[in-house]
Scaffold this motif. Structure first.
Motif: not given
Length: 442
Positions: A48-54
């Motif tokens: 929950e402390r990591c997010a991916y923006y492709g």
């Protein structure tokens, strides 16, 4: 970063809608075990402390200074997306391809999906003695039934099914002691069903002594080449003694040494490659630092397909980031970009395009360590609260860019796996980004 700092939040920006970069688009389709690192990546991305923006191109959709405004620290890990050029006449003829584009083509990299390489000749020549060169040779010569069970793209499989290539030469400027390939990959190539290794024993004269004190990996690699060079047809363990059958092994490959490409020779109409002229070289110095000096003699070799596998090259991403164009890296010390506090780099753009996945992983741990040290040592300005993606989101929206989330990717992933299952493969990659975006309702 997530493991060693309980409060760290990490956002990952990626140009393509799909993650995993070189693991997805660089690793050969018949090496699925090498792709297991994807499982670790996926676990990290689900934190929950990591997010991916492709689907976000940094340097175009959002600039590096804009990211620096939004985050306390920015790490550039975008690798090497260009290739080194040969710089010889004829390199732009039809039938000449970079290894990078060819690998991208059979691995479904969107930018290379329309490559349509001409495989109508019998002899292919690969310039380079690294693992990428071996990958290409193996894909060109592998029995189709082996490739059918991999995640190679459908269109590449169809092209390889019609391929006339039955002989592949891997050519290098230096000698057997300087090859960059590794023993596991060489052994796999030697054991490839239906393909015979052709190594000239004369190339290895006296090398047993020369390699006595070499590091163990180099010693074992050289011993394997010598053993292969001296083997007679039909001597491989477990091989059928039908000498006639072996002499007519449908396909063959070999290593050629001390040859430096001078010119790709055109067909009479001047359009296509028909062969290559090479300067014969002698070596000055020894070991990894040996240099290839032309002797003045030349040799011509007929081939309708030339693949240049002489290395990858990083490109500058944003005018705000220092870049050493000579070395093709971001100038840095332990991943800290020189002269720009809070900006870091890791991977090939940090130390040049060498090494395997584990090398790059260790290198990224080293950069993460630098970030954590700077965080504790007060080098990073933590006083202003940074909005992170919140700030970037409004910039992207104003520019009409819609990022792809990790759960969006998981829908694309599920679709690829389902299509693969229908064809008896681990997955059928979608090669068109527009189709990926349609699939997730973008």
């Amino acid at each position: 970063l997530l493991q060693h700092h309980g409060g760290a939040q990490v956002d990952i920006y990626e140009k393509l809608p799909v993650p995993f970069g070189l693991v997805r688009f660089g690793v050969a389709p018949d090496h699925p075990e090498v792709k297991n690192v994807i499982n670790t990546f996926t676990q990290t991305a689900r934190s929950e402390r990591c997010a991916y923006y492709g689907n976000v191109t940094v340097g175009r959709d959002v600039t590096v200074p804009e990211l620096q405004q939004a985050y306390h620290a920015v790490v550039l890990s975008y690798g090497a997306e260009d290739n080194r050029v040969l710089g010889i006449p004829g390199e732009n003829l039809s039938g000449v391809y970079s290894a990078r584009a060819f690998v991208g083509w059979y691995n479904g990299l969107p930018e290379n999906r329309d490559l349509k390489p001409d495989l109508s000749c019998e002899t292919a020549l690969i310039l380079g003695h690294g693992n990428v060169a071996l990958d290409i040779a193996r894909i060109l010569l592998s029995p189709l039934q082996l490739l059918r069970k991999t995640d190679i793209t459908d269109s590449s499989l169809a092209a390889l099914a019609c391929s006339k290539v039955k002989r592949v030469w891997l050519v290098g400027r230096r000698g057997p002691l300087q090859v960059a390939l590794t023993i596991k990959e060489l052994r796999e190539m030697i054991n490839l069903p239906g393909a015979r290794a052709v190594l000239n024993p004369a190339d290895f004269t006296g090398l047993e002594n020369a390699v006595k004190d070499a590091p163990r990996p180099r010693k074992r690699l050289t011993e394997l080449m010598i053993k292969t060079a001296l083997e007679k047809p039909g001597e491989k363990p477990g091989e059928v003694q039908a000498v006639a059958g072996q002499a007519a092994a449908p396909r063959e490959w070999g290593l050629k040494f001390q040859r430096s490409p001078q010119e790709v020779l055109p067909t009479p109409d001047g359009r296509k490659a028909r062969g290559i002229r090479m300067a014969l070289t002698r070596l000055e110095g020894s070991g990894d630092s040996a240099r290839a000096i032309p002797t003045g003699d030349v040799e011509e070799l007929e081939c309708g397909l030339v693949l240049s596998s002489i290395g990858y090259r990083s490109l500058p991403l944003d005018p705000a980031v220092p870049f050493d164009t000579q070395r093709g890296i971001i100038p840095n010390s332990s991943g800290r970009v020189k002269g720009v506090p809070g900006l870091y780099c890791s991977g090939w753009v940090k130390r040049g395009p060498t090494g395997v996945i584990i090398t790059t992983m260790n290198d990224s741990f080293d950069t993460a360590q630098s970030v954590l040290e700077d965080l504790q040592g007060g080098v990073l300005d933590m006083s202003p609260s940074r909005e992170g993606f919140g700030a970037v989101e409004s910039i992207l929206r104003s520019r009409g860019v819609r990022p792809v989330s990790f759960s969006d990717w998981e829908k694309i992933d599920a679709a690829e796996v389902a299509r693969g299952k229908a064809a008896g493969k681990p997955r059928e990659k979608i090669v068109d980004p527009a189709e990926m975006l349609r699939l997730i309702g973008h």
